[in-house]
Design a protein around this motif. Structure first.
Motif, mmCIF file in Angstrom:
data_model
loop_
_atom_site.group_PDB
_atom_site.id
_atom_site.type_symbol
_atom_site.label_atom_id
_atom_site.label_comp_id
_atom_site.label_asym_id
_atom_site.label_seq_id
_atom_site.Cartn_x
_atom_site.Cartn_y
_atom_site.Cartn_z
ATOM 1 N N LEU A 105 -4.003 -42.753 20.356
ATOM 2 C CA LEU A 105 -4.579 -42.914 19.023
ATOM 3 C C LEU A 105 -3.362 -43.560 17.986
ATOM 4 N N SER A 106 -3.762 -44.131 17.340
ATOM 5 C CA SER A 106 -3.094 -45.070 16.221
ATOM 6 C C SER A 106 -2.554 -44.286 15.221
ATOM 7 N N TYR A 107 -1.589 -44.697 14.025
ATOM 8 C CA TYR A 107 -1.181 -44.159 12.928
ATOM 9 C C TYR A 107 -2.497 -43.784 12.292
ATOM 10 N N ASP A 108 -3.536 -44.350 12.000
ATOM 11 C CA ASP A 108 -4.556 -44.159 11.079
ATOM 12 C C ASP A 108 -5.666 -43.168 11.764
ATOM 13 N N GLN A 109 -5.502 -43.307 13.431
ATOM 14 C CA GLN A 109 -6.504 -42.466 13.855
ATOM 15 C C GLN A 109 -5.886 -41.180 14.349
ATOM 16 N N SER A 110 -4.736 -40.677 13.588
ATOM 17 C CA SER A 110 -4.051 -39.637 14.088
ATOM 18 C C SER A 110 -4.855 -38.207 13.662
ATOM 19 N N TRP A 170 6.502 -36.042 6.125
ATOM 20 C CA TRP A 170 7.010 -37.025 5.129
ATOM 21 C C TRP A 170 7.552 -37.921 6.268
ATOM 22 N N LEU A 171 8.294 -37.469 7.134
ATOM 23 C CA LEU A 171 8.785 -38.379 8.010
ATOM 24 C C LEU A 171 7.713 -39.439 8.923
ATOM 25 N N SER A 172 6.837 -38.672 9.184
ATOM 26 C CA SER A 172 5.527 -39.451 9.616
ATOM 27 C C SER A 172 5.279 -40.600 8.992
ATOM 28 N N SER A 173 5.191 -40.380 7.595
ATOM 29 C CA SER A 173 4.841 -41.371 6.494
ATOM 30 C C SER A 173 5.870 -42.266 6.484
ATOM 31 N N LEU A 174 7.070 -41.922 6.332
ATOM 32 C CA LEU A 174 8.339 -42.847 6.032
ATOM 33 C C LEU A 174 8.653 -43.800 7.204
ATOM 34 N N LEU A 175 8.452 -43.180 8.490
ATOM 35 C CA LEU A 175 8.761 -44.104 9.730
ATOM 36 C C LEU A 175 7.486 -44.575 10.485
ATOM 37 N N PRO A 178 2.597 -41.811 14.222
ATOM 38 C CA PRO A 178 1.345 -41.139 13.882
ATOM 39 C C PRO A 178 1.645 -39.546 13.875
ATOM 40 N N LEU A 179 0.982 -39.047 12.867
ATOM 41 C CA LEU A 179 1.430 -37.554 12.547
ATOM 42 C C LEU A 179 1.492 -36.593 13.822
ATOM 43 N N HIS A 180 0.269 -36.979 14.653
ATOM 44 C CA HIS A 180 0.007 -35.863 15.691
ATOM 45 C C HIS A 180 1.198 -36.124 17.052
ATOM 46 N N LEU A 181 1.734 -37.236 16.888
ATOM 47 C CA LEU A 181 2.775 -37.320 17.928
ATOM 48 C C LEU A 181 4.156 -36.534 17.245
ATOM 49 N N MET A 182 4.359 -37.032 15.991
ATOM 50 C CA MET A 182 5.252 -36.462 15.411
ATOM 51 C C MET A 182 5.262 -34.881 15.672
ATOM 52 N N TRP A 183 4.229 -34.386 15.358
ATOM 53 C CA TRP A 183 3.886 -32.928 15.450
ATOM 54 C C TRP A 183 4.164 -32.250 16.775
#
Length: 234
Positions: A105-110, A170-175, A178-183
């Protein structure tokens, strides 16, 4: 500019304060922050973050400024997946965020990811992203189309004392991870230090680069245990 994003020390969540271990961790940060040349300090309004910031603030003689938007994420990260009972997405097995095609899933699909789709994290991200961009603009860097216009080239070393879920969001946004992969793939330990560089390019634009994530070297130097979130000695 270097931005140091620091999680609070070992907490007592019921009293929103630090344990004795957490206070030792906060004190261990002092020489780390001194050597880093920190000259500006900010903190979440929550007790455990402010208590972590206080030893550094006192030792450096720099008052910390409260940033209300950096408080820990609350109900927005609760999910009903998979049993209908509300729980933090942090309690899900991290495999959930990768299995069954979720990894692609992409950043926007997270926010469509299993587990994430049952939360209100989209609203939390929008709030943190907007407030974060306003904060960075105050520091001299204005967000424009994926990069930051350098309004005032800065050599500041900025410390922000805050929280794990907030920081990863915030790091998900800054970098733009994708939020689900950051998580599912990154975690923050108590007083973990993440360093982002905003290099002052001649072009007049910059973008954050992660130099280290959840660094624990100050705990090792102080002879403290390296137990990751009180779960695993690393």
């Amino acid at each position: 500019m270097l931005l140091y994003i620091i999680r609070h020390g070992d907490p007592n969540y019921k009293t929103d304060s630090l344990t004795e271990r957490g206070r030792q961790q906060a004190e261990a940060l002092v020489p780390r922050m001194q050597r880093a040349g920190i000259n500006r300090i900010f903190s979440s309004p929550m007790g455990r973050a402010m208590e972590t910031a206080e030893p550094t603030s006192r030792a450096l003689g720099i008052p910390y400024t409260i940033e209300d938007w950096t408080h820990e994420i609350g109900d927005e990260r609760l999910t009903t997946y998979p049993d209908g009972k509300l729980k933090s997405i942090s309690l899900l097995d991290n495999t959930v965020f990768r299995e069954n095609g979720n990894i692609d899933l992409s950043y926007d699909q997270s926010f469509d990811c299993t587990g994430m789709s049952e939360t209100k994290m989209k609203e939390a991200v929008a709030y943190i992203e907007a407030c974060g961009n306003e904060f960075l603009e105050r520091l001299g860097y204005r967000y424009e189309n994926g990069v930051y216009r350098i309004l005032t080239p800065s050599e500041d070393r900025v410390a922000l004392f805050c929280h794990s879920a907030f920081s990863r969001t915030w790091l998900s946004s800054l970098l733009h991870v994708p939020l689900h992969l950051m998580w599912g793939s990154f975690n923050y330990t108590h007083t973990g230090v993440t360093v982002l560089q905003f290099k002052n390019h001649k072009s007049g634009f910059t973008a954050p680069r992660c130099l280290c994530f959840s660094d624990m070297s100050h705990l090792f130097a102080a002879g403290l245990d390296l137990s990751f979130n009180n779960e695993l000695e690393i």
